[in-house]
Scaffold this active site. Structure first.
Site, short mmCIF file in Angstrom:
data_model
loop_
_atom_site.label_atom_id
_atom_site.label_comp_id
_atom_site.label_asym_id
_atom_site.label_seq_id
_atom_site.Cartn_x
_atom_site.Cartn_y
_atom_site.Cartn_z
N ASP A 7 0.86 -1.18 0.00
CA ASP A 7 0.00 0.00 0.00
C ASP A 7 0.90 1.23 0.00
O ASP A 7 2.13 1.12 -0.18
CB ASP A 7 -0.99 -0.04 1.17
CG ASP A 7 -0.33 0.22 2.52
OD1 ASP A 7 0.92 0.32 2.59
OD2 ASP A 7 -1.06 0.34 3.52
N CYS A 64 3.39 -2.99 3.90
CA CYS A 64 2.54 -1.86 4.26
C CYS A 64 3.31 -1.05 5.31
O CYS A 64 4.51 -1.28 5.49
CB CYS A 64 1.14 -2.28 4.71
SG CYS A 64 1.03 -3.16 6.29
N THR A 66 3.25 -0.98 8.63
CA THR A 66 3.75 -1.84 9.72
C THR A 66 4.02 -3.27 9.27
O THR A 66 4.71 -4.01 9.97
CB THR A 66 2.71 -1.93 10.84
OG1 THR A 66 1.50 -2.46 10.28
CG2 THR A 66 2.44 -0.56 11.46
N HIS A 97 10.90 -23.55 9.26
CA HIS A 97 9.88 -24.20 10.11
C HIS A 97 8.46 -24.12 9.53
O HIS A 97 7.69 -25.06 9.68
CB HIS A 97 9.85 -23.54 11.49
CG HIS A 97 11.09 -23.78 12.31
ND1 HIS A 97 11.09 -23.75 13.68
CD2 HIS A 97 12.37 -24.05 11.94
CE1 HIS A 97 12.31 -23.99 14.13
NE2 HIS A 97 13.10 -24.16 13.08
N HIS A 133 7.77 -30.41 11.19
CA HIS A 133 7.31 -29.13 10.63
C HIS A 133 6.23 -29.36 9.58
O HIS A 133 5.26 -28.60 9.50
CB HIS A 133 8.48 -28.35 10.05
CG HIS A 133 9.45 -27.89 11.11
ND1 HIS A 133 9.04 -27.25 12.25
CD2 HIS A 133 10.80 -28.03 11.21
CE1 HIS A 133 10.10 -26.99 13.00
NE2 HIS A 133 11.18 -27.46 12.40
#
Ligand code: RB5
Length: 142
Positions: A7, A64, A66, A97, A133
């Site tokens: 964004d 974005c 954050t 993992h 995993h």
């Protein structure tokens, strides 16, 4: 092929990632956004997630402000394992993992130098293929 999306909060970092992928000769498809104008991160999360799930792109990178909103949105798509990473340890661990297929970054959180190291770690680390995993990843999907 790497799917890219962001964004407005991630636009500048996405442009740096593009230059970096080009310098490494790694092909990519840019799903936008294409400028700094305010826009909604779920749009780009969905586009990148669809490209990965459809097999058009092997991995995705989303940015974005954050990294939080865009990773939450991507993880709503079945088959997507999007990891928000703020350091290289996380990027390596989520490939080993979780077999994460999308990396999320916060353009207002990490500097360009660190972000590009995280990108390299994410792209260059294979899944461990460890039985435990694989079992846990199957548990996410079920
Ligand atoms: C946009 O201002 C910002 O909310 C967005 O980039 C992101 O940080 C959301 O999680």
């Amino acid at each position: 092929m790497i799917a890219l999306g962001c964004d407005h909060g991630g636009f500048e970092l996405k442009q740096e990632i593009i230059k970096h992928l080009e310098s490494r000769g790694i092909p990519y498809e840019d799903f936008g956004t294409y400028d700094n104008a305010s826009t909604d991160y779920p749009v780009y999360a969905r586009k990148v997630a669809a490209a990965v799930v459809d097999g058009k792109c092997e991995k995705g990178i989303l940015v974005c402000g954050t990294g939080i909103g865009i990773s939450i949105a991507a993880n709503k798509v079945k088959g997507i394992r999007c990891a928000l990473c703020t350091d290289c340890f996380m990027a390596e661990a989520t490939r080993l993992h979780n077999d994460a297929n999308v990396l999320a970054l916060g353009g207002r959180v990490v500097g360009v130098g660190l972000a590009l190291k995280i990108v390299d770690t994410f792209l260059d680390t294979p899944f461990s293929n460890d039985e435990r995993h694989i079992r846990r990843i199957k548990g996410i999907e079920d």
